[in-house]
Design a protein around this motif. Structure first.
Motif, PDB file in Angstrom:
ATOM      1  N   LYS A  84      28.228   9.784  57.458  1.00  0.00           N
ATOM      2  CA  LYS A  84      29.242   9.352  58.390  1.00  0.00           C
ATOM      3  C   LYS A  84      30.458  10.018  57.985  1.00  0.00           C
ATOM      4  O   LYS A  84      31.601  10.162  58.859  1.00  0.00           O
ATOM      5  CB  LYS A  84      29.497   8.059  58.468  1.00  0.00           C
ATOM      6  CG  LYS A  84      27.957   7.412  59.326  1.00  0.00           C
ATOM      7  CD  LYS A  84      28.046   6.176  59.720  1.00  0.00           C
ATOM      8  CE  LYS A  84      29.294   5.167  58.994  1.00  0.00           C
ATOM      9  NZ  LYS A  84      29.062   3.662  59.673  1.00  0.00           N
ATOM     10  N   GLY A  85      30.655  10.190  56.805  1.00  0.00           N
ATOM     11  CA  GLY A  85      32.247  10.540  56.035  1.00  0.00           C
ATOM     12  C   GLY A  85      33.303   9.816  56.590  1.00  0.00           C
ATOM     13  O   GLY A  85      33.125   8.572  56.629  1.00  0.00           O
ATOM     14  N   GLU A  86      34.273  10.670  56.840  1.00  0.00           N
ATOM     15  CA  GLU A  86      35.594   9.911  57.438  1.00  0.00           C
ATOM     16  C   GLU A  86      35.892  10.084  58.581  1.00  0.00           C
ATOM     17  O   GLU A  86      36.634   9.860  59.380  1.00  0.00           O
ATOM     18  CB  GLU A  86      36.597  10.576  56.326  1.00  0.00           C
ATOM     19  CG  GLU A  86      36.829  10.331  55.124  1.00  0.00           C
ATOM     20  CD  GLU A  86      37.837  10.802  54.301  1.00  0.00           C
ATOM     21  OE1 GLU A  86      38.916  11.319  55.035  1.00  0.00           O
ATOM     22  OE2 GLU A  86      37.713  10.926  53.199  1.00  0.00           O
ATOM     23  N   ASP A  87      34.622  10.631  59.432  1.00  0.00           N
ATOM     24  CA  ASP A  87      34.589  10.579  60.904  1.00  0.00           C
ATOM     25  C   ASP A  87      35.053   9.211  61.455  1.00  0.00           C
ATOM     26  O   ASP A  87      34.333   8.312  61.275  1.00  0.00           O
ATOM     27  CB  ASP A  87      33.271  11.223  61.588  1.00  0.00           C
ATOM     28  CG  ASP A  87      33.147  12.704  60.966  1.00  0.00           C
ATOM     29  OD1 ASP A  87      34.067  13.366  60.511  1.00  0.00           O
ATOM     30  OD2 ASP A  87      32.021  13.139  61.429  1.00  0.00           O
ATOM     31  N   THR A  88      35.917   9.103  62.550  1.00  0.00           N
ATOM     32  CA  THR A  88      36.092   7.792  63.181  1.00  0.00           C
ATOM     33  C   THR A  88      35.618   8.163  64.605  1.00  0.00           C
ATOM     34  O   THR A  88      35.510   9.419  65.191  1.00  0.00           O
ATOM     35  CB  THR A  88      37.698   7.793  63.357  1.00  0.00           C
ATOM     36  OG1 THR A  88      38.349   8.522  63.763  1.00  0.00           O
ATOM     37  CG2 THR A  88      38.214   7.365  61.775  1.00  0.00           C
ATOM     38  N   GLY A  89      35.447   7.300  65.238  1.00  0.00           N
ATOM     39  CA  GLY A  89      35.067   7.333  66.852  1.00  0.00           C
ATOM     40  C   GLY A  89      33.392   7.828  67.106  1.00  0.00           C
ATOM     41  O   GLY A  89      33.302   7.874  67.924  1.00  0.00           O
TER      42      GLY A  89
ATOM     43  N   GLY B 183      31.136  10.128  46.566  1.00  0.00           N
ATOM     44  CA  GLY B 183      32.019  11.200  46.784  1.00  0.00           C
ATOM     45  C   GLY B 183      33.183  11.348  47.937  1.00  0.00           C
ATOM     46  O   GLY B 183      33.557  12.188  48.069  1.00  0.00           O
ATOM     47  N   ASP B 184      33.467  10.045  48.491  1.00  0.00           N
ATOM     48  CA  ASP B 184      34.387  10.054  49.377  1.00  0.00           C
ATOM     49  C   ASP B 184      34.919   8.682  49.066  1.00  0.00           C
ATOM     50  O   ASP B 184      34.929   7.818  47.965  1.00  0.00           O
ATOM     51  CB  ASP B 184      33.814  10.072  50.801  1.00  0.00           C
ATOM     52  CG  ASP B 184      32.760   9.213  51.190  1.00  0.00           C
ATOM     53  OD1 ASP B 184      32.012   9.562  52.076  1.00  0.00           O
ATOM     54  OD2 ASP B 184      32.786   8.081  50.419  1.00  0.00           O
ATOM     55  N   GLU B 185      35.876   8.145  50.154  1.00  0.00           N
ATOM     56  CA  GLU B 185      36.441   6.663  50.118  1.00  0.00           C
ATOM     57  C   GLU B 185      35.621   5.513  49.914  1.00  0.00           C
ATOM     58  O   GLU B 185      35.963   4.439  49.536  1.00  0.00           O
ATOM     59  CB  GLU B 185      37.294   6.526  51.264  1.00  0.00           C
ATOM     60  CG  GLU B 185      36.484   6.330  52.732  1.00  0.00           C
ATOM     61  CD  GLU B 185      36.941   6.081  53.863  1.00  0.00           C
ATOM     62  OE1 GLU B 185      37.447   4.992  54.196  1.00  0.00           O
ATOM     63  OE2 GLU B 185      37.609   7.161  54.349  1.00  0.00           O
TER      64      GLU B 185
END
Length: 149
Positions: A86-91, A145-147
């Motif tokens: 999902k990463g930082e994708d929003t929506g 590896g991300d937020e």
């Protein structure tokens, strides 16, 4: 799907986990975490014994520490892959029929290039309610590896 615990004395047999057993396991782990019984990134032996006891009390069947730890490790690995997918994708929406992220084929192809271990989530993802439980279990103790680490 029916499930059963295997004999605790036979460590070589694999436990069969369904959604209900997994959710009960997660609830028990979260209770121990909220009590402060996970001193670092994982439970120590005494805490695993408490989890084993509570799980057996709740289910009427016992799982070994190894079986419970294996389930913990599997859930952690799946949660990490899901978060990376999902990463930082929003929506991004949730498709309750497909039971996964509602996104275009292009999004899936692009993301699976980055996170190939998340391929299974294209046909069956982690629903938002269950993701919340996994967040309580692993957020802050797993580097993704991300937020989300």
């Amino acid at each position: 799907m029916s499930t059963s615990a295997v004999e605790v004395s036979d460590e070589k047999l694999k436990a069969m986990w369904d959604k209900r057993l997994t959710e009960i396991f997660c609830d028990i782990c979260i209770k121990e975490i909220l009590k402060g019984n996970r001193p670092g990134t994982h439970f120590i032996r005494d805490e695993w014994l408490k989890i084993m006891t509570n799980f057996e009390k709740e289910m009427g069947k016992g799982f070994s520490q190894r079986q419970l730890k294996n389930r913990w490790d599997t859930l952690k690995k799946e949660w990490k892959a899901w978060k990376k997918l999902k990463g930082e994708d929003t929506g991004l929406g949730w498709n309750p029929i497909k039971r996964t992220v509602d996104a275009s084929d292009e999004w899936w192809e692009s993301r699976l290039q980055v996170v190939p271990e998340a391929k299974k989530f294209r046909t069956s993802g982690i629903d938002p309610e269950f993701e919340g439980k996994l967040d309580q279990m692993f957020m802050g103790i797993v580097a993704t590896g991300d937020e989300y680490s």
